[in-house]
Design a protein around this motif. Sequence first.
Motif, PDB file in Angstrom:
ATOM      1  N   SER A  21       1.039  -1.171   0.117  1.00 52.24           N
ATOM      2  CA  SER A  21       0.082   0.030   0.000  1.00 52.24           C
ATOM      3  C   SER A  21       0.925   1.337  -0.042  1.00 52.24           C
ATOM      4  O   SER A  21       0.566   2.321  -0.705  1.00 52.24           O
ATOM      5  N   THR A  22       2.099   1.314   0.933  1.00 55.30           N
ATOM      6  CA  THR A  22       2.885   2.314   0.891  1.00 55.30           C
ATOM      7  C   THR A  22       3.349   2.530  -0.537  1.00 55.30           C
ATOM      8  O   THR A  22       3.716   3.714  -1.068  1.00 55.30           O
ATOM      9  N   GLY A  23       3.980   1.570  -1.233  1.00 53.52           N
ATOM     10  CA  GLY A  23       4.402   1.456  -2.596  1.00 53.52           C
ATOM     11  C   GLY A  23       3.573   2.119  -3.642  1.00 53.52           C
ATOM     12  O   GLY A  23       3.870   2.857  -4.471  1.00 53.52           O
ATOM     13  N   LEU A  24       2.279   1.596  -3.540  1.00 56.93           N
ATOM     14  CA  LEU A  24       1.309   2.276  -4.498  1.00 56.93           C
ATOM     15  C   LEU A  24       0.919   3.535  -4.089  1.00 56.93           C
ATOM     16  O   LEU A  24       0.789   4.386  -5.141  1.00 56.93           O
ATOM     17  N   GLY A  25       1.030   4.180  -3.049  1.00 56.93           N
ATOM     18  CA  GLY A  25       0.848   5.648  -2.865  1.00 56.93           C
ATOM     19  C   GLY A  25       1.973   6.283  -3.206  1.00 56.93           C
ATOM     20  O   GLY A  25       1.625   7.409  -3.908  1.00 56.93           O
ATOM     21  N   LEU A  26       3.293   5.777  -3.160  1.00 56.78           N
ATOM     22  CA  LEU A  26       4.250   6.438  -3.700  1.00 56.78           C
ATOM     23  C   LEU A  26       4.334   6.694  -5.044  1.00 56.78           C
ATOM     24  O   LEU A  26       4.682   7.594  -5.635  1.00 56.78           O
TER      25      LEU A  26
END
Length: 541
Positions: free
Chosen positions: A275-280
């Motif tokens: 989820s953090t990677g997708l947000g970035l």
Amino acid sequence: MRFRRLLSLVALACAFTLLNAFKPLHIDDTAYCCYAHQIARHPLDPYGFEIHWYDLPKPAHEVLAPPVLPYWWAAGVALFGERPFLWKLWLLPFGLLLVFALHRLLRLYARGLEMPLLWMTVLSPTLLPSFNLMLDVPALALGLGALAVFSRAAARRSWSRALLAGLLAGLAMETKYSALLVPAALLLYALLYRRLRFGIGAAGVAVLFFVGCEAMIASRYGMSHFLLHLQRGPDSLERPFNLVMPLVGILGATASAVGLLGLAALGARRWVLVSTGLGLAALLGLLAIVPTADASFFRDAETHKGRLTLNNLAVGPAGLLVIGVVAASAWQLLRLSRRGNHWCRADLFPVVWLLLELAAYFALTPFPATRRVLGIVVAATVVVGRLAVRSRRLPDFSWNVRGVATAGAALGLAWFTVDFYDARAEKDAVAGAARWIRRQEADARIWYAGHWGFQFYAERIGLLPVLPLDARPRPGEWLIRPDTRVTQQPWYDGEGRIDAVTTLRRFDWLPLRTVPGYYGGNTPLEHHEGPRIAVTIYRVR
């Protein structure tokens, strides 16, 4: 297994170098090319000429160009002639040294994860687009080589390896003066590992080599190249404070994989990483989607420029995440390293190294650019890699690291593609403008205004530089000039006798650009609209 690892390292170095070889000359490559040609003609007189760079021709000694890379490039000129592709392949030894040295350090501090971390770092958005014919990556390779060789010298109590490490450090310093921190890193390593005699010997060799080179330059030209540019460097006390926000933006745009790796090392589960990677990715994707005209907020009443831009909103949170995660990883590593009254040296050195790189960034950076953070990103990767090895808790941890490393390498290749399009646009624009003029007038005398790769390819096909004081087009002659994204000298306006005939524009499908922000700006990646480059053709009445 050892042969397979060796083959993998050589393949990575060759891929790193080959990708660079296909990219046209770019940014400051043109300036160093002048030094390489001078050295090829006069090996003992590297600064004995005038260089046309920026506003006016000036003595070559006055443009910052330490001698190691120009001398290496000059050997390539002597061997291959005017073949830029082969010039770049000639940098393969630097690529090999970078890969093998970084592998040694990662194996020393992040054993078991060294291969995915190595590929992620070498193919990252920080290193891969930076490997031009400029000073930064060769200096980094020599500095890491010195540290890797010294680690073996300390382990085996080898004076020969220690002296070799000092020589590599001296070469790094004479490649780029920001490598002055390398002897300090060797001394810190020696102090922590109780090999102070070897550290003093290595640092002494580095300093003697550096002083000897500068003394020879001073004897020939009246002043050391280093001291000349040290006197001309920025001396504002506010400069370090002005580098804080650019550091956040640059790390947010180029080192997001390091932040994700740090989350994994701190024990984040896979859904948090995903989820953090997708947000970035979504934040960076906004740069490609939202037009510049809609991307500025809180406009200044006088300049009408946005004080808060989409670039800030996209890379700012990412940069804060990267810095916060790396800081938390360093703190956690220090906590794990404490054993009663003793510290684990293998845990302590990566953190001290990172602090040294940060201090060098604020002390030695004249203006923000991605190439100024190469050492910070490498040291941060070693820190989070070390923590990852020390604190494995999840059964799928290795898969998380490999997933992050793959995403980081893919992002680096994407950045390289954008930078490749920016570099190729300058080369094609010059050739296209010259062809257009010569269709109108076969034997036309053509002048140009512009720098970077535009200057190299203009002079390569016989165009003449406009010099404000003495070299100007005459009636009937032609002038080409790129748009303002390409740095250029003040150009001759013909005192009202020069007419714009046409403008040639080059379009492509990419909605992003790296020029100029990647090479001198707060945010390395920017939204792109309209032509990649526009060249206006003028004629003197």
